[in-house]
Enzyme design. Structure first.
Site, PDB file in Angstrom:
ATOM      1  N   CYS A   1     -55.330 -10.645 -29.983  1.00  0.00           N
ATOM      2  CA  CYS A   1     -54.316  -9.416 -30.111  1.00  0.00           C
ATOM      3  C   CYS A   1     -54.003  -9.735 -31.602  1.00  0.00           C
ATOM      4  O   CYS A   1     -54.766  -9.765 -32.504  1.00  0.00           O
ATOM      5  CB  CYS A   1     -53.261  -9.393 -29.141  1.00  0.00           C
TER       6      CYS A   1
ATOM      7  N   HIS B   1     -56.127  -8.990 -24.110  1.00  0.00           N
ATOM      8  CA  HIS B   1     -55.473 -10.367 -23.587  1.00  0.00           C
ATOM      9  C   HIS B   1     -56.559 -11.000 -22.621  1.00  0.00           C
ATOM     10  O   HIS B   1     -56.525 -10.692 -21.339  1.00  0.00           O
ATOM     11  CB  HIS B   1     -54.053 -10.038 -23.150  1.00  0.00           C
TER      12      HIS B   1
ATOM     13  N   GLU C   1     -56.139 -13.910 -21.302  1.00  0.00           N
ATOM     14  CA  GLU C   1     -55.163 -14.765 -20.345  1.00  0.00           C
ATOM     15  C   GLU C   1     -54.517 -14.175 -19.287  1.00  0.00           C
ATOM     16  O   GLU C   1     -53.872 -14.731 -18.310  1.00  0.00           O
ATOM     17  CB  GLU C   1     -54.365 -15.518 -21.232  1.00  0.00           C
TER      18      GLU C   1
ATOM     19  N   SER D   1     -30.894 -29.621  -4.163  1.00  0.00           N
ATOM     20  CA  SER D   1     -30.530 -28.665  -3.216  1.00  0.00           C
ATOM     21  C   SER D   1     -31.394 -28.617  -2.147  1.00  0.00           C
ATOM     22  O   SER D   1     -31.086 -28.067  -1.095  1.00  0.00           O
ATOM     23  CB  SER D   1     -30.633 -27.142  -3.814  1.00  0.00           C
TER      24      SER D   1
ATOM     25  N   GLY E   1     -34.457 -27.514  -2.175  1.00  0.00           N
ATOM     26  CA  GLY E   1     -35.541 -26.640  -2.493  1.00  0.00           C
ATOM     27  C   GLY E   1     -36.570 -27.397  -3.218  1.00  0.00           C
ATOM     28  O   GLY E   1     -36.637 -28.518  -3.766  1.00  0.00           O
ATOM     29  N   VAL E   2     -37.593 -26.502  -3.451  1.00  0.00           N
ATOM     30  CA  VAL E   2     -38.735 -27.097  -4.281  1.00  0.00           C
ATOM     31  C   VAL E   2     -38.540 -27.593  -5.479  1.00  0.00           C
ATOM     32  O   VAL E   2     -38.917 -28.844  -5.818  1.00  0.00           O
ATOM     33  CB  VAL E   2     -40.192 -26.040  -4.112  1.00  0.00           C
ATOM     34  N   ASP E   3     -37.992 -26.995  -6.379  1.00  0.00           N
ATOM     35  CA  ASP E   3     -37.714 -27.160  -7.774  1.00  0.00           C
ATOM     36  C   ASP E   3     -36.998 -28.576  -8.056  1.00  0.00           C
ATOM     37  O   ASP E   3     -37.412 -29.521  -8.482  1.00  0.00           O
ATOM     38  CB  ASP E   3     -37.352 -26.160  -8.659  1.00  0.00           C
TER      39      ASP E   3
ATOM     40  N   SER F   1     -36.026 -30.649  -5.827  1.00  0.00           N
ATOM     41  CA  SER F   1     -36.800 -31.779  -5.053  1.00  0.00           C
ATOM     42  C   SER F   1     -37.820 -32.502  -5.776  1.00  0.00           C
ATOM     43  O   SER F   1     -37.969 -33.731  -6.043  1.00  0.00           O
ATOM     44  CB  SER F   1     -37.477 -31.478  -4.003  1.00  0.00           C
TER      45      SER F   1
END
Ligand code: XMP
Length: 520
Positions: A87, A176, A178, A230, A232-234, A236
């Site tokens: 682009c 694009h 991507e 917490s 949660g995934v992130d 952890s």
């Protein structure tokens, strides 16, 4: 020496496109190491790293005829290594190499059809019958082909949609490759990396793990880091990564707000404190949160109270730890994209999201955000690589304000207790029926309405339980999941037969938009 300093790599030069990270993500998915650098930071560079085997110039909101704003480093095109301009990158290559770029009469946004004109290594296997559908987002276009370049493909509004200088290995693409809306876009990146830059696969999630661990170590040094865990995934993955990197210098604080899912606090303590031997401070602040939320029914007020209280409690315990310099956060790349818009305009506020964003300044802490260039699926892979269980890694997202925003209206201990049970039956049924991993997020909510029912010839007057299950890519848009009748009937029966306080179960069949995923 850093591991990545020994690898052949692709340098992505960022001109401010919202898709730059996607280019990096796609290249990493192809198993090749890449780095992003701002065009500004290499404006005057002459000597480039010898390990750079290819360069990608990103798109961006600028235009090439406003010279003052873009100081393009022409040396990038003289290094005798392949360059792919996307682009804006396509336009800058064209201009620097002697072509012309003009504002286009017709802007092309969204889907467009491109037609192959000439064969190229770059587009091998990209076209079917000389055609392909791609995603465009441009207002300018190349109007004069630079010398020694060939046109590889055209579109209706862009005659020089893909161009190449075969000898110099310079390539420009107006669309694009991507983004997922470009059909077979990854093939272009694959051809560029493997056939044109001659790189081999050299990057995997275990390499990423090593890289992030090294980075954390070099940033943090001997200082202590605190982390709000917490479960949660992130958070952890952040906690486990930091624990692998700096061991006992990491101190996690886990605040039980009383608004968590059934058994969550026990699970977090068992996993992180007992199993992984991570320094974990467990704070039971259940009563504090509940008393502050008494008689509060406004969703925004609830969110603010919970957010502020969380920070207060966290701060109180964090202050007791001496010599802390850093706060670790599980910020992901989508969090950055959502908070930053290319045009600089503010997106309108729908909900006040709960995070610990105010803390670093207040406590004079520096931030460590090791996941901030990763997407959720990459974080999940990294988590597995770090030894977290699939159960933790594939958990559905859970909002910071917890069950409070799944009980519209006033909250009470009794309502929370009822909701925890209902949610647990629903989630357990999803897991038992192999549906959990097919769903992006599912939960039960307790509506503040009582209705009449009949059980065992007796009248009941109890709450309504709402079930919500959605499919989504990123939580920005969502569709409701279609269960079969047997499953729904079974969940409804379990909830009503086992939980006193609920006599009616309903299923939310709205998508996002117009609804949001959470109720408040
Ligand atoms: P909405 O309800 O805005 O939710 O459609 C989109 C996604 O965000 C989660 N969510 C939150 N996550 N803090 C969080 O960490 C919050 O305050 C918060 N509010 C909503 C929600 O669960 C869904 O996954």
């Amino acid at each position: 020496m850093r591991l990545e300093d020994t690898l052949g790599k692709i340098l992505i030069v960022d001109f401010g496109s919202q898709f730059t990270q996607l280019i990096a993500r796609k290249i990493r998915e192809l198993g090749v190491y890449c780095e992003i650098t701002s065009h500004k930071s290499i404006e005057k560079h002459k000597n480039f790293d010898k390990n750079i085997k290819g360069i990608v110039l990103s798109g961006g909101p600028l235009n090439v005829y406003e010279n003052k704003k873009v100081k393009f480093n022409n040396n990038l095109l003289k290094l005798e290594i392949p360059v792919l301009g996307i682009c804006f990158g396509h336009q800058i290559i064209s201009k620097v190499m002697g072509g012309k770029v003009k504002s286009s009469k017709f802007r092309e946004f969204g889907q467009a059809e491109v037609t192959e004109i000439k064969k190229s290594k770059l587009t091998k296997n990209f076209f079917s019958n000389k055609k392909n559908n791609v995603w465009m987002s441009h207002a300018d276009q190349v109007t004069k082909l630079p010398k020694n370049f060939n046109i590889i493909a055209k579109s209706e509004n862009s005659k020089m949609c893909i161009i190449e200088n075969k000898r110099k290995k310079l390539f420009g693409i107006q669309f694009h490759p991507e983004v997922s809306h470009t059909n077979k876009g990854k093939i272009i990146l694959r051809n560029f990396i493997f056939s044109i830059c001659n790189l081999n696969r050299n990057w995997s999630s275990s390499d990423q793990k090593k890289k992030l661990i090294n980075e954390v170590r070099s940033v943090v040094g001997n200082s202590k880091v605190i982390c709000a865990l917490s479960g949660g995934v992130d958070s952890s993955v952040v906690a486990k990564l930091l624990s692998n990197a700096i061991g006992k210098k990491l101190i996690c604080i886990f605040v039980n707000t009383g608004l968590l899912r059934k058994g969550e606090e026990k699970q977090v303590v068992n996993t992180f404190k007992k199993r992984f031997k991570i320094n974990l401070i467990y704070v039971n602040a259940e009563n504090l949160f509940l008393s502050n939320l008494k008689n509060i029914s406004d969703p925004e007020k609830k969110r603010k109270i919970i957010g502020n209280l969380f920070i207060k409690v966290f701060e109180k315990y964090a202050k007791k730890i001496k010599k802390v310099k850093f706060l670790a956060q599980g910020t992901l790349y989508p969090d950055l994209i959502e908070s930053k818009s290319v045009t600089g305009s503010q997106t309108s506020k729908i909900k006040s999201h709960h995070n610990v964003g105010g803390l670093p300044k207040k406590m004079n802490l520096k931030l460590v955000e090791p996941l901030k260039y990763l997407f959720k699926d990459e974080v999940r892979k990294l988590g597995l690589e770090l030894g977290l269980t699939k159960e933790i890694i594939s958990r559905h997202p859970f909002p910071g304000p917890g069950l409070a925003i799944r009980i519209p209206g006033n909250i009470s201990k009794q309502k929370i207790k009822i909701l925890k049970e209902a949610d647990n039956y629903f989630i357990k049924s999803l897991k038992d029926n192999n549906l959990y991993d097919k769903i992006w997020q599912a939960y039960a909510a307790l509506l503040p309405v009582k209705t009449v029912g009949v059980m065992g010839d007796n009248r009941t007057y109890e709450y309504i339980c709402l079930l919500r299950a959605i499919t989504s890519e990123d939580g920005m848009t969502a569709d409701f999941f279609q269960f079969n009748k047997t499953f729904m009937q079974s969940v409804s029966n379990q909830i009503i037969n086992n939980i006193r306080g609920i006599n009616r179960v309903v299923y939310d069949i709205t998508s996002k938009p117009p609804s949001t995923i959470e109720l408040e």
